[in-house]
Design an enzyme around this catalytic site. Structure first.
Site, PDB file in Angstrom:
ATOM      1  N   ASN A   1       2.050  -3.031   4.128  1.00 13.24           N
ATOM      2  CA  ASN A   1       1.093  -3.912   3.462  1.00 13.24           C
ATOM      3  C   ASN A   1       0.126  -4.434   4.513  1.00 13.24           C
ATOM      4  O   ASN A   1       0.266  -4.138   5.712  1.00 13.24           O
ATOM      5  CB  ASN A   1       1.820  -5.063   2.757  1.00 13.24           C
ATOM      6  CG  ASN A   1       0.922  -5.826   1.798  1.00 13.24           C
ATOM      7  OD1 ASN A   1       0.195  -5.226   0.997  1.00 13.24           O
ATOM      8  ND2 ASN A   1       0.949  -7.147   1.863  1.00 13.24           N
TER       9      ASN A   1
ATOM     10  N   ASP B   1       0.824  -1.209   0.000  1.00 13.10           N
ATOM     11  CA  ASP B   1       0.000   0.000   0.000  1.00 13.10           C
ATOM     12  C   ASP B   1       0.857   1.258   0.000  1.00 13.10           C
ATOM     13  O   ASP B   1       0.392   2.314  -0.396  1.00 13.10           O
ATOM     14  CB  ASP B   1      -0.928   0.001   1.215  1.00 13.10           C
ATOM     15  CG  ASP B   1      -2.087  -0.965   1.028  1.00 13.10           C
ATOM     16  OD1 ASP B   1      -3.182  -0.496   0.723  1.00 13.10           O
ATOM     17  OD2 ASP B   1      -1.877  -2.184   1.163  1.00 13.10           O
TER      18      ASP B   1
END
Length: 350
Positions: A248, A238
């Site tokens: 993440n 992310d």
């Protein structure tokens, strides 16, 4: 390829990922606020997909705006930018897409264009962001396929597939590309607590593609790695900080530690839009905390006693020294990440 999110006529349509794999339901968003709520409620999730949805939401906001004057329209547009930016603070693609839409709006407004003309420009830009994301994932997948053996087994965490992007996927894009190149790849998918994106979404996507998939509970990854059953770990992201630290879905960090312990390569698949050169390291990445009900309940069924405290961060940060390489659409970035990430983002090489 799954229609994760798309602009259809005068509104935004997205698959409701909360309903999968049981039902394939599509949600129609007719206002920018509908899109914001869909992102918050995880109708749509995954950093690249959130960015695409936010861009479409802003285009929707302007095409549906009541404001007539440019100054009034600008106030409404920037208010919607702020609202969408609040939805998921960790995913940097969200802010990347909003900034890109702001630039288009600003240029069109300075040119004296009408509201309808500005709306058309924003719709075109949102569609372009979507199409670029699909092309980026395909390029990323082709680069990443090289790290997989001719026949092997991949462990992944959460869902970094077509559902998490405009289409095709990042970590799963690597798997798809490898299979397309003739490699025989099987996948182990962590179920990924507490929202079960791995069990519900990753397995659903891969099985639809005819790729062998086995779901495991998150706590089983260590035993699997110790048994020598996994050849490569590949996850999405992310946000990637300038030094290579990776945010993440929570649970990624322990998988990286276990992979390191058992000498299994640990790769992160992420487009350059997920790399945040303005954040020096993982300590500067905001970590979203979500409602405790996601932990205490499975659907409507309570699985934890009332009164129990809950800590529910949506993401964790994997230190860069546990990352073998970061697979992007421009090639595979390897340590030292500080210099190499900047080079790959600015077109200076791999």
């Amino acid at each position: 390829m799954l229609p994760t999110v798309e602009w259809r006529d005068d509104h935004v349509v997205m698959i409701d990922q909360r309903k999968l794999p049981g039902r394939e339901v599509y949600v129609e968003c007719r206002t920018a606020l509908d899109v914001a709520r869909a992102i918050e409620r995880m109708v749509i999730r995954g950093a690249p997909a959130i960015g695409v949805a936010a861009a479409m939401g802003l285009a929707l906001g302007v095409t549906r705006a009541r404001a007539q004057g440019t100054s009034t329209l600008a106030r409404e547009f920037y208010r919607l930018c702020d609202r969408l930016a609040e939805t998921r603070p960790t995913a940097v693609n969200l802010f990347w897409a909003i900034d890109r839409m702001k630039r288009v709006f600003s240029e069109a407004a300075r040119s004296g264009w009408s509201r309808d003309e500005i709306g058309e420009r924003l719709v075109a830009e949102a569609k372009r962001i979507h199409d670029e994301d699909v092309a980026t994932c395909r390029a990323l997948g082709d680069h990443g396929a090289a790290v997989l053996p001719e026949q092997g087994r991949v462990l992944t965490h959460c869902n970094a597939g077509a559902l998490a992007t405009g289409g095709y996927g990042t970590a799963l894009g690597v798997v798809r590309a490898a299979v397309a190149h003739g490699k025989r790849i099987a996948v182990y998918a962590d179920e990924t607590r507490p929202f079960l994106q791995g069990a519900r979404l990753t397995a659903w996507e891969l099985l639809n593609d005819g790729i062998e998939t086995t779901v495991i509970a998150d706590g089983m990854a260590g035993s699997l790695l110790r048994a020598g059953t996994v050849d490569v770990v590949i996850v999405g992201a992310d946000r990637v900080a300038a030094n290579g630290d990776v945010a993440n879905k929570v649970g990624t960090y322990p998988v990286a530690v276990l992979a390191d312990r058992h000498e299994v390569p640990f790769y992160v698949a992420a487009p350059t839009s997920t790399i945040d050169l303005d954040t020096p390291d993982g300590g500067g990445i905001p970590i979203e905390e979500r409602n405790g009900r996601e932990v205490t309940h499975l659907g409507s069924s309570r699985v934890a006693p009332a009164g129990a405290g809950v800590w529910n961060p949506a993401f964790d940060v994997t230190p860069h020294d546990l990352v073998t390489g970061i697979i992007t659409e421009r090639g595979i970035c390897r340590p030292p990440y500080g210099d190499n990430l900047r080079a790959i983002c600015t077109g200076g090489g791999h």
